[in-house]
Design an enzyme around this catalytic site. Structure first.
Site, PDB file in Angstrom:
ATOM      1  CE  LYS A 140     -18.364   0.529  -1.789  1.00 14.30           C
ATOM      2  NZ  LYS A 140     -19.355  -0.077  -2.697  1.00 14.30           N
ATOM      3  CG  HIS A 281     -30.690   1.908  44.689  1.00 11.46           C
ATOM      4  ND1 HIS A 281     -29.481   2.239  44.107  1.00 11.46           N
ATOM      5  CD2 HIS A 281     -30.416   1.678  45.993  1.00 11.46           C
ATOM      6  CE1 HIS A 281     -28.529   2.199  45.014  1.00 11.46           C
ATOM      7  NE2 HIS A 281     -29.063   1.871  46.172  1.00 11.46           N
TER       8      HIS A 281
END
Length: 529
Positions: A140, A281
């Site tokens: 922070k 695929h």
């Protein structure tokens, strides 16, 4: 925010001691004062490097088996204080709080304990409290504090200090603050997911998914899509844990298809003999068993030679030279197998565009896992399809019961259909697919497409008739009408396996009886979207 901040004081508290001494020596050589806790302080001190215990700074000893040691204002004040705020600096002076410019923390090994199957009590003790609190505080305050949470970033920190004359830039601190928050987020996700499972909470109020970057991909499904590959820490055997022996980086589609191929071939226990799956695929274009891997590959290849070009091949046993020689006859993107012998590696080493992946075994297809799919505004979560049907689970619903040979092919077809996009129709003969219809909006169309593919392969192989003649056929979900079943019968199928459960089951059964088919119900469907 200030750009360059000098690094004068560092707090180091690490569970993983890898690289600790090299880092401590490098910081000490730069004149950085070192603070540390417990085992980290002892390791540094035993190496002859000056270090101060956090307990000396706070005035409180570590207590409660180390649960309480850094949760103190003199630690968090040193991390959170804004150096350019007069009120903050005044409070630091009044309470004798020294600024901490660098935090180096890695967390208790919760994920490692989870991976080795630790019991509930041990898991609780591996939940870090002070570490995440310090990380969040330091991150922070990244305007002034540098936060390092990963061992692999030690070298980047030292390089930054060299480049900035003992200082860190705002861009560097911002980047590592983001890394820090991602680490605590992933840690909390692991804890909450484990706890939900431990207490039997199947649908917890909140669910968090976390991953660690393992590869930045060139692009996604298409070149205009950015993509990356993240691992989830589960260490499930497969494409994420495989060793790549050759070839360029795997693409997004390669990874997706290789996963589909290996999960499919894992359905076939190697104890029962070799098996091969060829994927294109994300759908199988050929799956077969054989007396040898070479035979299994050849049978799988003969199901749909056209689609197999540029496909993905998965094997359930270590790849041998004879099979590698056969596979090398056409262009293949990826081969994945639980091992490969020296002959196979030498043969395939000449194929520069082929990627060979090996693993330490096969994934367990019955392991309980969760799958996730993003939708607009949310996420769908479900159990992975680990459903399994055995011989004793089948219900014969027609006048004619299937023969032993038909039953073997029906069960084979059912395992394959589980991995075919819905609507799925799979024809199998002699433990090899001979026609696969995938992803159609109509089950009738899937049956027709699979049969047409078989007809084309019969012509290509100069066979007297399509191999669907005398085949077993699997449908991943029930036939809502008799039309799909009749198309399968017209293609030559003699036996059928399907879930059952349609409002028109009686009509479908009657049609099967009239066509002389043997049909079994599984009571389980395998939709795959």
């Amino acid at each position: 925010m200030t750009n360059l901040v000098p690094l004068r004081r560092a707090l180091i508290s690490v569970s993983d001691k890898t690289g600790l001494l090299d880092l401590a020596r490098a910081l000490h050589a730069r004149g950085v004062e070192l603070l540390s806790t417990g085992g980290s302080a002892k390791t540094i001190r035993d190496a002859g490097i000056a270090v101060r215990d956090v307990a000396d700074v706070t005035g409180f000893p570590e207590m409660m088996d180390g649960r309480v040691k850094t949760l103190h204002p003199k630690v968090h004040g040193g991390l959170l204080a804004l150096r350019d705020n007069p009120e903050h600096t005044a409070a630091m002076a009044e309470h004798d709080i020294g600024a901490i410019d660098l935090l180096v923390v890695n967390l208790y090994p919760f994920e490692a304990a989870l991976a080795r199957g630790a019991d509930y009590g041990e898991m609780i003790e591996n939940i870090d409290i002070g570490g995440p609190a310090m990380i969040r505080a330091a991150a922070k305050n990244h305007g002034f504090v540098t936060t390092i949470v990963d061992v692999e970033d030690y070298s980047a920190l030292l390089a930054e200090l060299d480049a900035q004359d003992g200082q860190t830039s705002l861009a560097f601190r911002q980047r590592h603050a983001q890394i820090a928050y991602a680490r605590t987020g992933a840690y909390d996700a692991a804890v909450s997911t484990w706890m939900a499972s431990a207490i039997g909470e199947e649908t917890p109020r909140r669910v968090v998914v976390a991953g660690e970057l393992t590869q930045s991909l060139r692009y996604g499904e298409n070149p205009h899509q950015q993509a990356a590959f993240y691992v989830d820490g589960s260490a499930r055997i497969g494409v994420a844990t495989a060793e790549q022996h050759q070839g360029k980086e795997l693409s997004y589609n390669n990874i997706n298809d290789t996963d589909a191929a290996f999960e499919l071939v894992a359905e076939f226990d190697p104890v029962d003999g070799p098996a091969c799956a060829i994927i294109k695929h994300a759908n199988p274009c050929g799956v077969a068993r054989g007396a040898t891997l070479a035979e299994a590959y050849s049978s799988a290849f003969d199901c749909d030679r056209t689609s197999a070009f540029g496909g993905i091949i998965a094997l359930n046993q270590p790849l041998d030279g004879a099979t590698a020689e056969l596979i090398g006859g056409i262009f293949t993107e990826v081969i994945i197998a639980p091992g490969a012998d020296a002959d196979a590696r030498e043969i395939l080493g000449k194929k520069k565009n082929l990627r060979l992946l090996t693993t330490d075994g096969l994934p367990n297809p019955r392991t309980a896992l969760r799958s996730y799919r993003q939708v607009a505004g949310g996420m769908l979560v479900q159990d992975k399809d680990a459903g399994h049907i055995g011989l004793d689970d089948l219900k014969v619903v027609t006048k004619r019961a299937p023969s032993d040979a038909e039953l073997a092919d029906l069960l084979f077809a059912w395992k394959v259909a589980k991995h075919v996009k819905s609507n799925a129709i799979v024809y199998v003969k002699d433990k090899a697919t001979v026609g696969v219809g995938a992803g159609q909006m109509s089950r009738v169309d899937s049956a027709l497409i699979a049969a047409k593919k078989a007809e084309r392969m019969a012509e290509a192989l100069s066979l007297p008739q399509p191999l669907t003649i005398g085949s077993a056929v699997a449908s991943d979900a029930f036939f809502p009408f008799a039309d799909g079943l009749l198309e399968a019968a017209a293609a030559g199928a003699t036996s059928v396996i399907q879930p059952g459960g349609s409002m028109r089951d009686d009509e479908v059964i009657a049609a099967a009886d009239e066509a002389g088919l043997a049909m079994v119900f599984t009571g389980m469907r395998h939709f795959r979207h």
